[in-house]
Design a protein around this motif. Structure first.
Motif, PDB file in Angstrom:
ATOM      1  N   GLY A   9       0.816  -1.204   0.000  1.00 18.65           N
ATOM      2  CA  GLY A   9       0.000   0.000   0.000  1.00 18.65           C
ATOM      3  C   GLY A   9       0.855   1.262   0.000  1.00 18.65           C
ATOM      4  O   GLY A   9       2.003   1.242   0.439  1.00 18.65           O
ATOM      5  N   GLY A  17       4.598   1.385   4.217  1.00 16.88           N
ATOM      6  CA  GLY A  17       4.185   1.052   2.850  1.00 16.88           C
ATOM      7  C   GLY A  17       5.272   1.230   1.798  1.00 16.88           C
ATOM      8  O   GLY A  17       6.462   1.229   2.087  1.00 16.88           O
ATOM      9  N   GLN A  42      -3.193   8.973   5.192  1.00 20.06           N
ATOM     10  CA  GLN A  42      -2.694   8.802   6.563  1.00 20.06           C
ATOM     11  C   GLN A  42      -1.496   9.704   6.824  1.00 20.06           C
ATOM     12  O   GLN A  42      -0.872  10.242   5.907  1.00 20.06           O
ATOM     13  CB  GLN A  42      -2.294   7.342   6.808  1.00 20.06           C
ATOM     14  CG  GLN A  42      -1.133   6.841   5.994  1.00 20.06           C
ATOM     15  CD  GLN A  42      -0.739   5.402   6.363  1.00 20.06           C
ATOM     16  OE1 GLN A  42      -0.437   5.104   7.511  1.00 20.06           O
ATOM     17  NE2 GLN A  42      -0.777   4.518   5.389  1.00 20.06           N
ATOM     18  N   MET A  78       0.740  -4.606   2.730  1.00 19.23           N
ATOM     19  CA  MET A  78      -0.720  -4.420   2.742  1.00 19.23           C
ATOM     20  C   MET A  78      -1.287  -4.839   1.379  1.00 19.23           C
ATOM     21  O   MET A  78      -0.854  -4.337   0.343  1.00 19.23           O
ATOM     22  CB  MET A  78      -1.046  -2.943   2.998  1.00 19.23           C
ATOM     23  CG  MET A  78      -2.519  -2.623   2.853  1.00 19.23           C
ATOM     24  SD  MET A  78      -2.792  -0.826   2.898  1.00 19.23           S
ATOM     25  CE  MET A  78      -4.551  -0.788   2.550  1.00 19.23           C
ATOM     26  N   VAL A 105      -0.142  -7.776   6.712  1.00 19.31           N
ATOM     27  CA  VAL A 105      -0.751  -6.562   7.283  1.00 19.31           C
ATOM     28  C   VAL A 105      -2.276  -6.689   7.334  1.00 19.31           C
ATOM     29  O   VAL A 105      -2.917  -6.961   6.318  1.00 19.31           O
ATOM     30  CB  VAL A 105      -0.385  -5.335   6.416  1.00 19.31           C
ATOM     31  CG1 VAL A 105      -1.060  -4.075   6.937  1.00 19.31           C
ATOM     32  CG2 VAL A 105       1.116  -5.155   6.342  1.00 19.31           C
ATOM     33  N   SER A 108      -3.872  -1.127  11.025  1.00 17.34           N
ATOM     34  CA  SER A 108      -2.843  -0.179  11.459  1.00 17.34           C
ATOM     35  C   SER A 108      -2.725  -0.273  12.980  1.00 17.34           C
ATOM     36  O   SER A 108      -3.626  -0.828  13.637  1.00 17.34           O
ATOM     37  CB  SER A 108      -3.243   1.237  11.067  1.00 17.34           C
ATOM     38  OG  SER A 108      -4.299   1.668  11.893  1.00 17.34           O
ATOM     39  N   THR A 109      -1.667   0.270  13.522  1.00 19.99           N
ATOM     40  CA  THR A 109      -1.501   0.272  14.984  1.00 19.99           C
ATOM     41  C   THR A 109      -2.696   0.944  15.656  1.00 19.99           C
ATOM     42  O   THR A 109      -3.157   0.518  16.703  1.00 19.99           O
ATOM     43  CB  THR A 109      -0.194   1.014  15.352  1.00 19.99           C
ATOM     44  OG1 THR A 109       0.860   0.370  14.654  1.00 19.99           O
ATOM     45  CG2 THR A 109       0.080   0.977  16.830  1.00 19.99           C
ATOM     46  N   LEU A 114      -6.892  -2.648   7.332  1.00 14.50           N
ATOM     47  CA  LEU A 114      -6.155  -2.541   6.068  1.00 14.50           C
ATOM     48  C   LEU A 114      -6.364  -3.791   5.211  1.00 14.50           C
ATOM     49  O   LEU A 114      -5.790  -3.926   4.135  1.00 14.50           O
ATOM     50  CB  LEU A 114      -4.659  -2.316   6.346  1.00 14.50           C
ATOM     51  CG  LEU A 114      -4.334  -1.040   7.157  1.00 14.50           C
ATOM     52  CD1 LEU A 114      -2.864  -0.986   7.537  1.00 14.50           C
ATOM     53  CD2 LEU A 114      -4.724   0.229   6.397  1.00 14.50           C
ATOM     54  N   HIS A 206       5.825   3.719  13.689  1.00  9.53           N
ATOM     55  CA  HIS A 206       5.015   3.633  12.467  1.00  9.53           C
ATOM     56  C   HIS A 206       5.829   3.003  11.333  1.00  9.53           C
ATOM     57  O   HIS A 206       6.933   3.457  11.032  1.00  9.53           O
ATOM     58  CB  HIS A 206       4.565   5.056  12.080  1.00  9.53           C
ATOM     59  CG  HIS A 206       3.845   5.141  10.773  1.00  9.53           C
ATOM     60  ND1 HIS A 206       2.774   4.334  10.449  1.00  9.53           N
ATOM     61  CD2 HIS A 206       4.044   5.939   9.691  1.00  9.53           C
ATOM     62  CE1 HIS A 206       2.352   4.642   9.242  1.00  9.53           C
ATOM     63  NE2 HIS A 206       3.103   5.605   8.754  1.00  9.53           N
ATOM     64  N   GLY A 207       5.283   1.941  10.770  1.00  8.57           N
ATOM     65  CA  GLY A 207       5.916   1.345   9.590  1.00  8.57           C
ATOM     66  C   GLY A 207       7.097   0.430   9.880  1.00  8.57           C
ATOM     67  O   GLY A 207       7.768  -0.016   8.946  1.00  8.57           O
ATOM     68  N   CYS A 210       6.736  -2.876   8.091  1.00  8.00           N
ATOM     69  CA  CYS A 210       7.008  -2.716   6.656  1.00  8.00           C
ATOM     70  C   CYS A 210       8.512  -2.721   6.414  1.00  8.00           C
ATOM     71  O   CYS A 210       9.007  -3.398   5.509  1.00  8.00           O
ATOM     72  CB  CYS A 210       6.452  -1.392   6.127  1.00  8.00           C
ATOM     73  SG  CYS A 210       4.689  -1.199   6.333  1.00  8.00           S
TER      74      CYS A 210
HETATM   75  N1  PLP Z   1      -0.148   1.941   5.850  1.00  6.37           N
HETATM   76  C1  PLP Z   1       0.370   0.989   5.108  1.00  6.37           C
HETATM   77  C2  PLP Z   1       0.354   1.145   3.624  1.00  6.37           C
HETATM   78  C3  PLP Z   1       0.914  -0.147   5.722  1.00  6.37           C
HETATM   79  O1  PLP Z   1       1.423  -1.128   4.989  1.00  6.37           O
HETATM   80  C4  PLP Z   1       0.898  -0.247   7.140  1.00  6.37           C
HETATM   81  C5  PLP Z   1       1.435  -1.364   7.867  1.00  6.37           C
HETATM   82  O2  PLP Z   1       1.995  -2.281   7.396  1.00  6.37           O
HETATM   83  C6  PLP Z   1       0.355   0.785   7.870  1.00  6.37           C
HETATM   84  C7  PLP Z   1      -0.157   1.868   7.190  1.00  6.37           C
HETATM   85  C8  PLP Z   1       0.272   0.791   9.342  1.00  6.37           C
HETATM   86  O3  PLP Z   1       1.492   0.971   9.888  1.00  6.37           O
HETATM   87  P1  PLP Z   1       1.640   1.143  11.447  1.00  6.37           P
HETATM   88  O4  PLP Z   1       0.624   0.296  12.097  1.00  6.37           O
HETATM   89  O5  PLP Z   1       3.017   0.674  11.696  1.00  6.37           O
HETATM   90  O6  PLP Z   1       1.451   2.594  11.726  1.00  6.37           O
END
Ligand code: PLP
Length: 245
Positions: A9, A17, A42, A78, A105, A108-109, A114, A206-207, A210
């Motif tokens: 994503g 992402g 986001q 994602m 995925v 999200s946290t 997703l 965050h991320g 990924c």
């Molecule tokens: N957005 C995308 C495109 C993602 O792939 C992910 C997690 O893999 C997230 C958001 C959420 O990331 P996080 O929960 O680490 O903030």
């Protein structure tokens, strides 16, 4: 130069992402290719919307890249929904891809979905095509049906996920209490990677999932064996997180 393809994503903030994966690939000296499964709205704190692309368009992106490039490793992040998971499964069966890392995925946290429920079930079906699957504890629990509150549950869940067919399972144990331990399972043995807990607000992390899966894919593209790719991946993620204040 080796190549790695991320199928994931888009995150306009660049923290997770596709955008983050390309930075990770570059850090490992690997040429990054990217296919977008979904757009999102986001920032580091919140996901507000997700908009999966039609599966035929996803397939078109991959097939067009494959006309020109040889792919040394793939990271799947994602996927967005059931139809996109099915499309990815079909592509992997049709064309010869190797070193496939799947970061399953689901949310999200902050809790934004997703992946749809049907997609969560379909993950199982593509597992035999995957080299290494990297669930966090919540995802591992959904995939295995096992509630995870200690290391022994993590091991049982890893065995259950391994039975779906991936070559390796990397269980990310960061959400358990105590020192964060990730477990790599190859069907016979568990190898543990123990990290130091870094504190901070959620956005600092965050991320990170990924980044780790993209770093492992880059390591595999560079010819590392799995344990080394995981070790180097974890070091990379730790460096990025420490650099975020
Ligand atoms: N957005 C995308 C495109 C993602 O792939 C992910 C997690 O893999 C997230 C958001 C959420 O990331 P996080 O929960 O680490 O903030």
């Amino acid at each position: 130069m080796k190549t790695a393809l991320t199928i994931a994503g888009a995150d306009p903030s660049g923290g997770a992402g596709i955008q983050s994966d390309l930075k990770t690939f570059e850090s490992f000296g690997v040429r990054g290719l990217s296919v977008i499964t979904a757009l999102t709205a986001q920032n580091f704190k919140i996901v507000k919307a997700a908009f999966p692309v039609p599966p035929a368009f996803l397939t078109k992106q991959v097939m067009t890249i494959l006309e020109e490039f040889r792919i040394d490793a793939v990271k799947i992040g994602m996927t967005g929904n059931f139809d996109n998971i099915k499309a990815i499964g079909k592509i992997i069966k049709k064309v010869r891809l190797k070193n496939i890392v799947f970061d399953t995925v689901m949310r999200s946290t902050g809790g934004y979905p997703l992946l749809d429920k049907k997609g969560m079930k379909a993950i199982k079906d593509v597992m035999p095509l995957i080299t290494v699957v990297t669930p966090n504890l919540a995802e591992a629990s959904i995939l295995s049906g096992i509630e995870i509150s200690e290391i022994k549950d993590m091991k049982r869940a890893a065995e259950a996920i391994y039975s779906f067919g991936p070559r390796y399972v990397l269980m990310k144990g960061g959400h358990l209490k105590g020192s964060p331990i990730d477990l790599l399972y190859d069907g016979k043995e568990f190898h543990s990677f123990t990290g130091k807990r870094i504190r901070g607000k959620a956005e600092r992390f965050h991320g990170t999932g990924c980044m780790l899966s993209a770093a492992i894919a880059a390591g595999l593209a560079n010819g590392m064996e799995i344990k080394e790719a995981v070790k180097k991946g974890k070091e990379y993620v730790e460096g990025v997180v420490r650099g975020r204040k």
